[in-house]
Design a protein around this motif. Structure first.
Motif, short mmCIF file in Angstrom:
data_model
loop_
_atom_site.label_atom_id
_atom_site.label_comp_id
_atom_site.label_asym_id
_atom_site.label_seq_id
_atom_site.Cartn_x
_atom_site.Cartn_y
_atom_site.Cartn_z
N ASP A 1 0.85 -1.20 0.00
CA ASP A 1 0.00 0.00 0.00
C ASP A 1 0.88 1.24 0.00
OD1 ASP A 1 -2.22 -1.57 0.08
OD2 ASP A 1 -2.83 -1.04 2.11
N VAL A 2 0.44 2.27 -0.71
CA VAL A 2 1.11 3.56 -0.67
C VAL A 2 0.35 4.42 0.33
CG1 VAL A 2 1.76 5.63 -1.97
CG2 VAL A 2 1.87 3.37 -3.05
N VAL A 3 1.01 4.84 1.41
CA VAL A 3 0.37 5.57 2.49
C VAL A 3 0.77 7.04 2.40
CG1 VAL A 3 0.03 5.70 4.99
CG2 VAL A 3 0.45 3.49 3.90
N VAL A 4 -0.24 7.92 2.44
CA VAL A 4 -0.01 9.35 2.28
C VAL A 4 -0.46 10.08 3.54
CG1 VAL A 4 -0.49 11.40 0.89
CG2 VAL A 4 -0.40 9.14 -0.21
N ALA B 1 -2.68 -0.09 -5.13
CA ALA B 1 -2.56 -0.10 -6.59
C ALA B 1 -2.92 -1.47 -7.16
CB ALA B 1 -1.15 0.27 -7.00
N ASN B 2 -3.53 -1.47 -8.35
CA ASN B 2 -3.76 -2.70 -9.11
C ASN B 2 -2.42 -3.08 -9.73
OD1 ASN B 2 -4.34 -4.67 -11.00
ND2 ASN B 2 -6.22 -3.70 -11.72
N PRO B 3 -1.77 -4.18 -9.31
CA PRO B 3 -0.41 -4.49 -9.77
C PRO B 3 -0.31 -4.73 -11.28
CG PRO B 3 -1.34 -6.33 -8.53
CD PRO B 3 -2.28 -5.19 -8.35
N ALA B 4 -1.44 -5.00 -11.93
CA ALA B 4 -1.40 -5.20 -13.38
C ALA B 4 -1.33 -3.88 -14.12
CB ALA B 4 -2.63 -5.99 -13.82
#
Length: 660
Positions: A538-541, A569-572
């Protein structure tokens, strides 16, 4: 009921109740209050919680009555009613309720229904429940001495005085009576004081103490003589002839209007008239005046009293007359203010026969040394109490020194224990060598990052297609979820133990002290969707403009606090490291910022990302990963350098450095 009261009834956080209200059309409608603070019908709320299976168990009668106590409004009105409950349950007549404000009709009705509800076998428990809730509701207005601290202070008094049972105990600023309760203990007949005296300037607190002690001693065969007065102990001392064997007190601090002018010629100021800024030394002398010839006084004071210039003359007199016997510096966290390590002063009468007149000494104890760590950052009360007891008995304990009085009578008369206790953490040659080894390893990490990052080329290409986070969310390339404010009661402080889940808040996602919550609460939060819990990748902001930051989560799970957002994010379609690198840009944050209030935020959905194929994202994502490692190495190198600088400075001060 307010949303907070519904949360307490259901045993969840307030955020969960807000979610229920938003997501369930059957949730009860407000019946009073305002849009910002709606109020709901208790029967309707109970019916809805029961129907939804969210009522953990059948509420206790006091749980249902408590909202009516809160509806009384003021601290004084609620406290007066709780005090009357305790006095009535103890069998005391209305004459013991002096100083309390009169009851209105609503309070009188609530008094009757509470007494009808109370179980005759648990009268003390009913009162203590009400008192605990009242204290929790008004925690910022009423400074109550915590029970473990009261037990510690009583232990200090017993250790210094000896095993004999005190005939009388006194607290001239008794508050809610915890120190007097500790002195009474659970002693059997003949093992507790015969006389208990107390006074407080707040009529409600005095009545609460009266009720508390009456209930605590109701089953004893030999009832102590309990006299709790209402009034200002300094200006209007209700016990001027008291000669107590034990005085325990946590008096008010930093008062300026304590009566210094009108009490200028008071007979209690044997050791000097206290200046206006030294109200604490007025209390110290008041306590000394109330001691019997073999009595002991234990008083809790702020640490500044030990060193302030204005009180130097009085401290000198206390030392010269053998009245001040010990100063114990407690670790921070024992009571409010929790960030300050308070002092306990031990006082004896000037006529006490247990002092060594030929070599008078003062025991100084830095009790914060070598204490075990408690999960959640709490105080290890058992270890602390045992260390203080042993120190006062003269045993060999770390952080203790017996200083001759003559050595303290210098220009400062500074009684702060840390200034006199020898430092037992001196840096050794092995420590210094180990520090340089770690510093060299970190230098190697920074050099390795330099070798890669310094070779990166800069392209002049400026044509670039962009996508907002909001657009990517609509395209199912990612999902957003915001963090929530957590109930204060659920947050624990300090390094999290095994099974504890960290809470990410603030700049660089670190709060001081660190915050965490139990795993059980996180499982419940996942089930009712009241918590945002991260997963690896996860990207945490952190969305507050003044504390904007971005990181890729690599140590999940963690719980997100307010103003935090998790982007999955959708890794694809998206590489999370590439995404984090783009979002981390200060220019990106500026164009996405909102400035509608003093607490401006970054609108995460307005942050932009270049449109690039996945393989190019992954290549740039690897670059950002290396940049993040470089940043971490720099932080570690800086911290290691500071430790080395401190160690070298200490060795230099000790004259232990030499050049080859």
């Amino acid at each position: 009921m307010t949303l907070a009261e519904i949360a307490r009834l259901a045993g969840v956080g307030r955020a969960a109740v807000s979610n229920w209200r938003r997501r369930h059309p059957t949730f009860p409608l407000p019946v009073a209050g305002t849009d910002a603070r709606p109020q709901f019908s208790l029967p309707e709320v109970r019916e809805w919680l029961s129907a939804e299976g969210r009522l953990p168990e059948e509420p206790q009668p006091l749980d249902l009555l408590w909202p009516e106590y809160e509806a009384l409004g003021s601290r004084e009105a609620m406290g007066a009613l709780v005090a009357r409950i305790g006095l009535r349950l103890s069998g005391a007549g209305p004459a013991r309720e002096e100083g309390l404000p009169p009851l209105n009709q609503a309070a009188s009705d609530l008094l009757k229904r509470t007494l009808d509800t109370a179980d005759a076998q648990a009268l003390e428990g009913v009162f203590e429940q009400l008192l605990e809730r009242w204290l929790r509701t008004h925690v910022r207005q009423v400074a109550a001495t915590p029970e473990p601290l009261a037990r510690l202070m009583h232990t200090v008094a017993v250790t210094v005085r000896g095993a004999s049972v005190p005939r009388s105990v006194f607290d001239p600023a008794c508050g809610t009576g915890m120190l007097l309760l500790a002195a009474l203990g659970d002693a059997t007949d003949g093992g507790s004081p015969a006389v208990v005296l107390g006074q407080d300037n707040d009529a409600v607190l005095a009545a609460l103490t009266r009720a508390r002690l009456a209930l605590a001693t109701a089953s004893r065969t030999n009832q102590p003589d309990i006299r709790i007065a209402w009034g200002d102990s300094l200006r209007s001392n209700e016990f001027p002839t008291a000669q107590a064997d034990m005085v325990l007190s946590n008096p008010p601090w930093n008062e300026r209007d304590w009566g210094d002018a009108e009490l200028a010629t008071d007979a209690r100021w044997v050791y000097g008239q206290p200046p206006r800024t030294e109200s604490e030394l007025a209390w110290v002398q008041h306590i000394i005046s109330a001691l019997s010839p073999d009595g002991v006084g234990v008083v809790l004071l702020p640490p500044a009293v030990a060193s302030r210039r204005a009180g130097r003359r009085i401290r000198t007199a206390l030392l010269q007359n053998g009245v001040l016997r010990a100063v114990v510096a407690l670790p921070p966290g024992t009571t409010a203010p929790f960030g300050v390590g308070l002092h306990v002063w031990v006082l004896r009468s000037a006529t006490s026969a247990d002092s060594d007149a030929s070599d008078p000494r003062v025991v100084l104890v830095d009790a914060a040394r070598d204490l075990p760590t408690v999960p959640g950052g709490g105080v290890p009360w058992d270890a602390l109490t045992d260390a203080v007891r042993r120190a006062l008995r003269g045993e060999d304990v770390a952080g203790v020194v017996r200083v001759p009085v003559v050595e303290l009578l210098d220009g400062e008369v500074d009684l702060t224990p840390a200034r006199h206790v020898p430092d037992d953490t001196a840096t050794t040659a092995a420590d210094l060598k180990h520090g340089w080894t770690g510093f060299g390893r970190l230098l190697g990490d920074v050099s390795e990052a330099f070798d890669f990052l310094s070779t990166l080329a800069v392209s002049d290409e400026r044509d670039q297609a962009w996508a907002d986070i909001g657009e990517l969310e609509l395209a199912d390339a990612l999902t957003l979820k915001a963090g929530q404010a957590l109930p204060e009661a659920s947050l624990l402080r300090g390094d999290s133990p095994e099974g504890g889940i960290p809470v990410l808040v603030g700049r660089h996602f670190v709060d001081v002290p660190r915050l965490w919550v139990p795993a059980q609460l996180v499982r419940q939060g996942r089930e009712d969707d009241s918590l945002t819990v991260t997963a690896n990748g996860d990207v945490v902001v952190s969305a507050l403009a003044r504390a904007f930051d971005v990181q890729v989560e690599t140590a999940a799970p963690a719980v997100l606090g307010p103003h935090m957002v998790a982007i999955r994010a959708n890794p694809a379609l998206l590489d999370p490291w590439f995404l984090a690198g783009c979002l981390h840009s200060a220019a990106n944050a500026r164009q996405a910022g909102t400035h509608s209030s003093t607490s401006s935020r970054v609108d995460v959905r307005k942050l932009r990302v270049p449109r690039l194929p996945l393989h190019e994202q992954q290549r740039l994502g690897d670059v950002h990963r290396r940049i993040s490692d470089f940043d971490r190495h720099l932080d570690d190198l800086r911290a290691s350098g500071r430790e080395l600088r401190q160690a070298l400075g200490e060795l230099l001060f000790a004259g232990r450095l030499s050049t080859k």
